[in-house]
Design a protein around this motif. Structure first.
Motif, PDB file in Angstrom:
ATOM      1  N   SER A  64       0.834  -1.198   0.000  1.00 12.85           N
ATOM      2  CA  SER A  64       0.000   0.000   0.000  1.00 12.85           C
ATOM      3  C   SER A  64       0.874   1.256   0.000  1.00 12.85           C
ATOM      4  O   SER A  64       0.580   2.233  -0.703  1.00 12.85           O
ATOM      5  N   LEU A  65       1.959   1.227   0.779  1.00 11.44           N
ATOM      6  CA  LEU A  65       2.888   2.357   0.825  1.00 11.44           C
ATOM      7  C   LEU A  65       3.539   2.581  -0.535  1.00 11.44           C
ATOM      8  O   LEU A  65       3.625   3.724  -1.021  1.00 11.44           O
ATOM      9  N   ILE A  66       3.990   1.502  -1.156  1.00  8.11           N
ATOM     10  CA  ILE A  66       4.619   1.601  -2.474  1.00  8.11           C
ATOM     11  C   ILE A  66       3.639   2.162  -3.498  1.00  8.11           C
ATOM     12  O   ILE A  66       4.000   2.996  -4.339  1.00  8.11           O
ATOM     13  N   PHE A  90      -7.658   6.628  -0.242  1.00 10.49           N
ATOM     14  CA  PHE A  90      -6.735   6.659  -1.381  1.00 10.49           C
ATOM     15  C   PHE A  90      -7.470   6.583  -2.720  1.00 10.49           C
ATOM     16  O   PHE A  90      -7.333   7.468  -3.576  1.00 10.49           O
ATOM     17  N   PHE A  91      -8.250   5.523  -2.898  1.00  9.24           N
ATOM     18  CA  PHE A  91      -8.943   5.354  -4.177  1.00  9.24           C
ATOM     19  C   PHE A  91     -10.067   6.377  -4.342  1.00  9.24           C
ATOM     20  O   PHE A  91     -10.382   6.783  -5.462  1.00  9.24           O
ATOM     21  N   GLY A  92     -10.652   6.796  -3.225  1.00  7.44           N
ATOM     22  CA  GLY A  92     -11.675   7.838  -3.288  1.00  7.44           C
ATOM     23  C   GLY A  92     -11.091   9.152  -3.776  1.00  7.44           C
ATOM     24  O   GLY A  92     -11.704   9.852  -4.595  1.00  7.44           O
ATOM     25  N   LEU A 102       4.318   5.583  -5.538  1.00 10.76           N
ATOM     26  CA  LEU A 102       4.428   5.526  -6.999  1.00 10.76           C
ATOM     27  C   LEU A 102       3.381   6.412  -7.672  1.00 10.76           C
ATOM     28  O   LEU A 102       3.675   7.085  -8.668  1.00 10.76           O
ATOM     29  N   THR A 103       2.174   6.415  -7.122  1.00 14.89           N
ATOM     30  CA  THR A 103       1.114   7.261  -7.671  1.00 14.89           C
ATOM     31  C   THR A 103       1.472   8.733  -7.526  1.00 14.89           C
ATOM     32  O   THR A 103       1.314   9.519  -8.475  1.00 14.89           O
ATOM     33  N   ALA A 104       1.970   9.103  -6.354  1.00 12.79           N
ATOM     34  CA  ALA A 104       2.384  10.491  -6.125  1.00 12.79           C
ATOM     35  C   ALA A 104       3.530  10.866  -7.065  1.00 12.79           C
ATOM     36  O   ALA A 104       3.573  11.980  -7.602  1.00 12.79           O
ATOM     37  N   LEU A 105       4.452   9.929  -7.279  1.00  8.05           N
ATOM     38  CA  LEU A 105       5.589  10.178  -8.177  1.00  8.05           C
ATOM     39  C   LEU A 105       5.110  10.402  -9.611  1.00  8.05           C
ATOM     40  O   LEU A 105       5.620  11.294 -10.313  1.00  8.05           O
ATOM     41  N   VAL A 157       1.136  15.880  -3.830  1.00  7.11           N
ATOM     42  CA  VAL A 157       1.204  16.150  -2.388  1.00  7.11           C
ATOM     43  C   VAL A 157      -0.035  15.622  -1.674  1.00  7.11           C
ATOM     44  O   VAL A 157       0.071  14.964  -0.625  1.00  7.11           O
ATOM     45  N   PHE A 158      -1.211  15.888  -2.231  1.00  8.42           N
ATOM     46  CA  PHE A 158      -2.435  15.452  -1.564  1.00  8.42           C
ATOM     47  C   PHE A 158      -2.639  13.942  -1.655  1.00  8.42           C
ATOM     48  O   PHE A 158      -3.329  13.357  -0.815  1.00  8.42           O
ATOM     49  N   THR A 159      -2.039  13.304  -2.651  1.00 14.89           N
ATOM     50  CA  THR A 159      -2.077  11.839  -2.709  1.00 14.89           C
ATOM     51  C   THR A 159      -1.313  11.234  -1.543  1.00 14.89           C
ATOM     52  O   THR A 159      -1.728  10.238  -0.951  1.00 14.89           O
ATOM     53  N   LEU A 160      -0.194  11.863  -1.185  1.00 13.34           N
ATOM     54  CA  LEU A 160       0.613  11.383  -0.062  1.00 13.34           C
ATOM     55  C   LEU A 160      -0.142  11.450   1.263  1.00 13.34           C
ATOM     56  O   LEU A 160       0.160  10.704   2.197  1.00 13.34           O
ATOM     57  N   SER A 161      -1.121  12.334   1.347  1.00 11.94           N
ATOM     58  CA  SER A 161      -1.881  12.471   2.596  1.00 11.94           C
ATOM     59  C   SER A 161      -2.675  11.214   2.921  1.00 11.94           C
ATOM     60  O   SER A 161      -3.115  11.024   4.060  1.00 11.94           O
ATOM     61  N   ALA A 162      -2.836  10.331   1.930  1.00 16.22           N
ATOM     62  CA  ALA A 162      -3.539   9.063   2.168  1.00 16.22           C
ATOM     63  C   ALA A 162      -2.804   8.207   3.195  1.00 16.22           C
ATOM     64  O   ALA A 162      -3.399   7.332   3.838  1.00 16.22           O
ATOM     65  N   LEU A 163      -1.509   8.469   3.368  1.00 20.29           N
ATOM     66  CA  LEU A 163      -0.721   7.707   4.337  1.00 20.29           C
ATOM     67  C   LEU A 163      -1.190   7.950   5.769  1.00 20.29           C
ATOM     68  O   LEU A 163      -0.991   7.111   6.649  1.00 20.29           O
ATOM     69  N   PHE A 164      -1.826   9.089   6.011  1.00 14.12           N
ATOM     70  CA  PHE A 164      -2.326   9.394   7.357  1.00 14.12           C
ATOM     71  C   PHE A 164      -3.537   8.529   7.717  1.00 14.12           C
ATOM     72  O   PHE A 164      -3.910   8.454   8.887  1.00 14.12           O
ATOM     73  N   ALA A 165      -4.145   7.908   6.708  1.00 13.77           N
ATOM     74  CA  ALA A 165      -5.294   7.033   6.975  1.00 13.77           C
ATOM     75  C   ALA A 165      -4.890   5.888   7.894  1.00 13.77           C
ATOM     76  O   ALA A 165      -5.630   5.517   8.813  1.00 13.77           O
TER      77      ALA A 165
END
Length: 213
Positions: free
Chosen positions: A67-69, A139-141, A73-76, A88-96
């Motif tokens: 999930s982290l990868i 993330f997918f949302g 990768l998506t943010a990249l 940047v906002f894609t990375l915020s999914a990690l806070f979930a």
């Protein structure tokens, strides 16, 4: 965002937060209800050699470190295509994951176990809320939100991503109960928590986007 839409969003957030709090209190005082047991029995009645690998795959992409990868990768990709704000906002999914872990520790609900359910996936963390469901919704949302609004991405690609994301969000709660990893109220809790985090993330995304116009 005009005042009417802002009021609607705030109302939905308050309603979602209240629903999540009430569900959490319900779980604390009634960790195992007949609703959970009956729902698991109904879903697991379809277990078999055809569905087992499908349900495992649906959950597999939400397991660390995959999930982290996937998030990185998506943010990249967004960053490489000059969509820095989206990256940047894609990375915020990690806070979930952080949010669900905190609630898991506070509620400390045990995972489903035999003989009440047939466990296909053995897990370590506590049960409520479902971290998988929470992560998928966030993330997918958010990918759905971005694919709908970022018009520079080809339409066909956006439509494919939206379709896949919707399917994953709809199927992950069933997958978790099917595998005996969660109860019904766990996946509902994950959906509620994920919806709250997704709404907050989307709100700030559009707020920053509006300021840059």
């Amino acid at each position: 965002m005009n005042k009417q839409r802002k009021l609607i969003l705030i109302s939905l957030l308050i309603s979602g937060l209240l629903a999540f709090v009430l569900l959490t209190v319900f779980i604390v005082y009634m960790p195992l209800s007949s609703l959970d047991k009956n729902f698991s029995i109904a879903i697991q009645s379809y277990q078999g050699p055809i569905l087992d690998p499908i349900m495992k795959f649906i959950s597999f992409i939400g397991v660390m470190p995959y999930s982290l990868i996937m998030v990185l990768l998506t943010a990249l990709l967004f960053f490489l295509f000059k969509l820095k704000r989206e990256a940047v906002f894609t990375l915020s999914a990690l806070f979930a994951g952080v949010a669900s872990t905190v609630v898991k520790i506070l509620v400390d609900r045990p995972r489903p176990a035999a003989p009440l359910v047939h466990v296909l996936e053995k897990t370590v963390q506590q049960s409520f809320p479902s971290g998988h469901v929470n992560f998928y919704v966030v993330f997918f949302g958010f990918l759905i939100v971005m694919m709908y609004h970022v018009k520079t991405i080809p339409f066909i690609l956006r439509a494919m991503v939206i379709t896949i994301c919707i399917l994953l969000i709809l199927l992950i709660p069933i997958s978790r109960v099917y595998q005996g990893a969660h109860w019904f109220t766990d996946v509902i809790g994950g959906s509620l928590l994920g919806s709250l985090l997704l709404s907050a993330n989307s709100y700030f995304y559009f707020k920053v986007k509006a300021q840059e116009i």
